[in-house]
Design a protein around this motif. Sequence first.
Motif, short mmCIF file in Angstrom:
data_model
loop_
_atom_site.label_atom_id
_atom_site.label_comp_id
_atom_site.label_asym_id
_atom_site.label_seq_id
_atom_site.Cartn_x
_atom_site.Cartn_y
_atom_site.Cartn_z
N ASN A 1 1.70 -16.62 -7.08
CA ASN A 1 1.11 -15.32 -7.41
C ASN A 1 -0.38 -15.30 -7.13
O ASN A 1 -0.93 -14.28 -6.70
CB ASN A 1 1.40 -14.98 -8.87
N ALA A 2 -1.06 -16.42 -7.35
CA ALA A 2 -2.48 -16.49 -7.01
C ALA A 2 -2.67 -16.36 -5.50
O ALA A 2 -3.58 -15.65 -5.03
CB ALA A 2 -3.08 -17.81 -7.51
N ALA A 3 -1.81 -17.03 -4.74
CA ALA A 3 -1.90 -16.94 -3.28
C ALA A 3 -1.61 -15.52 -2.80
O ALA A 3 -2.31 -15.00 -1.92
CB ALA A 3 -0.93 -17.92 -2.64
N LEU A 4 -0.60 -14.88 -3.37
CA LEU A 4 -0.29 -13.50 -2.98
C LEU A 4 -1.44 -12.56 -3.33
O LEU A 4 -1.79 -11.67 -2.54
CB LEU A 4 0.99 -13.04 -3.69
N ALA A 5 -2.04 -12.76 -4.48
CA ALA A 5 -3.18 -11.92 -4.88
C ALA A 5 -4.33 -12.07 -3.89
O ALA A 5 -4.96 -11.08 -3.50
CB ALA A 5 -3.63 -12.28 -6.28
N ALA A 6 -4.60 -13.30 -3.48
CA ALA A 6 -5.69 -13.53 -2.54
C ALA A 6 -5.40 -12.90 -1.18
O ALA A 6 -6.26 -12.24 -0.59
CB ALA A 6 -5.93 -15.03 -2.39
N VAL A 7 -4.19 -13.09 -0.69
CA VAL A 7 -3.83 -12.56 0.63
C VAL A 7 -3.80 -11.04 0.60
O VAL A 7 -4.35 -10.36 1.50
CB VAL A 7 -2.47 -13.13 1.08
N LEU A 8 -3.17 -10.46 -0.41
CA LEU A 8 -3.03 -9.00 -0.47
C LEU A 8 -4.38 -8.31 -0.64
O LEU A 8 -4.62 -7.25 -0.06
CB LEU A 8 -2.08 -8.62 -1.61
N SER A 9 -5.26 -8.90 -1.43
CA SER A 9 -6.59 -8.30 -1.59
C SER A 9 -7.36 -8.36 -0.28
O SER A 9 -8.11 -7.44 0.06
CB SER A 9 -7.37 -9.00 -2.70
N GLY A 10 -7.18 -9.45 0.47
CA GLY A 10 -7.82 -9.55 1.77
C GLY A 10 -7.31 -8.52 2.76
O GLY A 10 -8.03 -8.13 3.69
N GLN A 11 -6.07 -8.08 2.56
CA GLN A 11 -5.48 -7.06 3.44
C GLN A 11 -5.76 -5.64 2.96
O GLN A 11 -5.34 -4.68 3.61
CB GLN A 11 -3.97 -7.28 3.52
N GLY A 12 -6.46 -5.51 1.84
CA GLY A 12 -6.77 -4.19 1.31
C GLY A 12 -5.68 -3.58 0.47
O GLY A 12 -5.77 -2.41 0.10
N HIS A 13 -4.66 -4.36 0.10
CA HIS A 13 -3.58 -3.87 -0.78
C HIS A 13 -3.96 -4.20 -2.23
O HIS A 13 -3.45 -5.15 -2.82
CB HIS A 13 -2.26 -4.51 -0.39
N PHE A 14 -4.87 -3.41 -2.79
CA PHE A 14 -5.49 -3.79 -4.04
C PHE A 14 -4.56 -3.66 -5.24
O PHE A 14 -4.58 -4.50 -6.14
CB PHE A 14 -6.77 -2.97 -4.24
N ASP A 15 -3.74 -2.62 -5.29
CA ASP A 15 -2.81 -2.48 -6.41
C ASP A 15 -1.81 -3.63 -6.41
O ASP A 15 -1.50 -4.21 -7.46
CB ASP A 15 -2.07 -1.14 -6.33
N GLU A 16 -1.29 -3.96 -5.23
CA GLU A 16 -0.33 -5.06 -5.13
C GLU A 16 -0.99 -6.39 -5.46
O GLU A 16 -0.37 -7.26 -6.09
CB GLU A 16 0.26 -5.10 -3.71
#
Length: 359
Positions: free
Chosen positions: A131-146
């Motif tokens: 979940n930490a990895a997903l949060a880092a990747v998704l925030s980098g992609q601009g998917h902030f809610d996810e």
Amino acid sequence: FSAARLFEKTFDSGDLARSLSEYEMTVALSPANFMTWVDLGKARNLNGDVEGSLAAYKLALELAPNYAAVQWVYGNALIRQGETDTGFPLIAKAAASNSDYAQPAALTALQIFDGDIEQARRGLGDTDVTNAALAAVLSGQGHFDEAFNAWSKLTVADGPKTKPLGETLIEKFAAAKRFQLAARVASRLRTSDAEKPEIGRITNGGFEGGVKLRNAGLFEWQIAEGTQPEIGLSEGQTHEGKHCLLIMFRTFETAAFRSISQTAAVDRGAEYEFEVYYRSDVKTSAALKWEIVDAMTTVPIAGTPPMTPAPDWTVLHVRFTVPADSDGIIIRLVREGCSGPSCPVNGNLSVDDISIRRL
């Protein structure tokens, strides 16, 4: 082995073949060393021998079935050949045992599952690392809610490995003007209730939690560096509690004004009332007042009347409506009416119990 490494680094097409030959000889001389098989696999791939490369990785995995580095390189090689059913479990194992592979694994998983976050989570394992990895990747992609949803699933948000990620998310959310998300992350990271930001609330409005003159967090009091005016806590004659904020003006230059401000997360389009208590014996032709600014655009949306001299605690109110496309405001002390290089201000201003409430 040394010769193989040297030839590999020259980037000469002829040396690539020589490098491969030296790696083949290395494996023949040391067949039980799993890392030599990994190097041979990479060399074969560089020389266009994909099947031979996979065979070398497979032997490396047989020699070292629990080594993350082997699982990672073999899994990625299989995925590049379209064998995702075999390759993805290998990179998932590598990520589970070595957090260095977690973010690349999350990125790969999202690509394999066409952005389906739940499938990616199931494939990698629903763990804090995933979940930490997903949060880092998704925030980098601009998917902030996810990204926030992934981060909120962490069982330990303020641990030594997850807290830096939380601080990074706060910065990214704030930069994207997503202040509610930033406040929710910050609330889980702060250990003191007085430091935890809440939606529609000024943090530490009574100054009982102290103030920082530098390195303050996003939702804490921000006091600009400088020497004038002098700013600090006072225990004498507070409105309520033990402390108030004392601002001592002995200034003559227009440039001698340190800003005081705080960012707060609020509800979009909602109406609020701002309240501040103050005492003042300040003498100046300028006007000292509080201003509410849209954190999205930094455009002022409301302001209090000036804080005129008052020997006793006096309250000021102002109502404001948050813009429909914004979920953050900045409250700040401003000085108006100064023109030219000179702006004399002398006296003490005390402020306390600053708050907002939704109407």
